[in-house]
Design an enzyme around this catalytic site. Structure first.
Site, PDB file in Angstrom:
ATOM      1  N   VAL A   1     -71.069  64.281 -45.866  1.00 15.54           N
ATOM      2  CA  VAL A   1     -71.292  65.373 -46.863  1.00 15.54           C
ATOM      3  C   VAL A   1     -71.798  64.414 -48.066  1.00 15.54           C
ATOM      4  O   VAL A   1     -70.857  63.969 -48.847  1.00 15.54           O
ATOM      5  CB  VAL A   1     -69.772  66.096 -47.296  1.00 15.54           C
ATOM      6  CG1 VAL A   1     -70.147  66.962 -48.540  1.00 15.54           C
ATOM      7  CG2 VAL A   1     -69.704  66.820 -46.079  1.00 15.54           C
TER       8      VAL A   1
ATOM      9  N   HIS B   1     -66.531  61.046 -51.281  1.00 14.45           N
ATOM     10  CA  HIS B   1     -65.260  60.535 -50.649  1.00 14.45           C
ATOM     11  C   HIS B   1     -65.263  59.445 -50.102  1.00 14.45           C
ATOM     12  O   HIS B   1     -65.890  58.756 -49.407  1.00 14.45           O
ATOM     13  CB  HIS B   1     -65.124  61.938 -49.538  1.00 14.45           C
ATOM     14  CG  HIS B   1     -66.245  61.892 -48.550  1.00 14.45           C
ATOM     15  ND1 HIS B   1     -67.475  62.211 -48.750  1.00 14.45           N
ATOM     16  CD2 HIS B   1     -66.130  61.612 -47.277  1.00 14.45           C
ATOM     17  CE1 HIS B   1     -68.285  62.112 -47.697  1.00 14.45           C
ATOM     18  NE2 HIS B   1     -67.367  61.821 -46.849  1.00 14.45           N
TER      19      HIS B   1
END
Length: 162
Positions: free
Chosen positions: A116, A121
């Site tokens: 993603v 992240h």
């Protein structure tokens, strides 16, 4: 140098659809309950959740709440909290699971292998001396000894509260 060819990982590289803020799993997770979204802990600017497709038992992700894609686009506060949450996550994983090491890192952008890429992240992957075997390569299967909900509950229970 030895090489292991893992063509089953192409699905992460070849899928060119990257979510925007309207369909981003990391923007949607904080809107759900901790149990449903596998959230371990929530901070002011970032939160910790379990990876839905873990590389190893206890694989956590630290994400800013804000939809930002690259590390250098994060604010100082977001960077500081991602770092602080990573440290706590390591301590909790050692306490709960007795892991002996970690792989920690961020894949920045699709070209770098980010599943993603649109939402920053950081991965925290607990490691043990004998946690690798032939199963993922030969059988395209990763043997994980605990259910994600059980891991989330044990991490959340051990997470220190200010």
């Amino acid at each position: 140098m030895a090489r292991l060819w893992v063509p089953h990982r192409m699905v992460y590289v070849a899928d060119h659809h990257q979510p925007d803020h309207t369909d981003c799993p990391f923007c949607e997770a904080p809107k759900r309950s901790d149990e449903d979204a596998l959230i371990v802990a929530r901070g002011e600017t970032a939160y910790v959740l379990l990876n839905l497709f873990p590389y190893n038992n206890g694989h956590m992700l630290v994400c800013p709440y804000r939809h930002v894609s690259l590390y250098d686009e994060a604010t100082r506060e977001e960077v500081a909290e991602v770092a602080a949450l990573t440290q706590v996550a390591m301590r909790v994983a050692r306490e709960v699971m007795g892991c002996q090491g970690f792989n920690i890192g961020m894949n920045q952008g699709e070209i770098a292998g980010a599943g993603v890429a649109a939402h920053l992240h950081q991965h925290i992957v607990p490691r043990w001396a004998a946690d690798s075997n032939f199963f993922p390569i030969i059988a395209k299967t990763k043997a994980l000894p605990q259910l994600l909900g059980d891991v989330r509950a044990s991490f959340a229970a051990a997470w220190p509260h200010p």
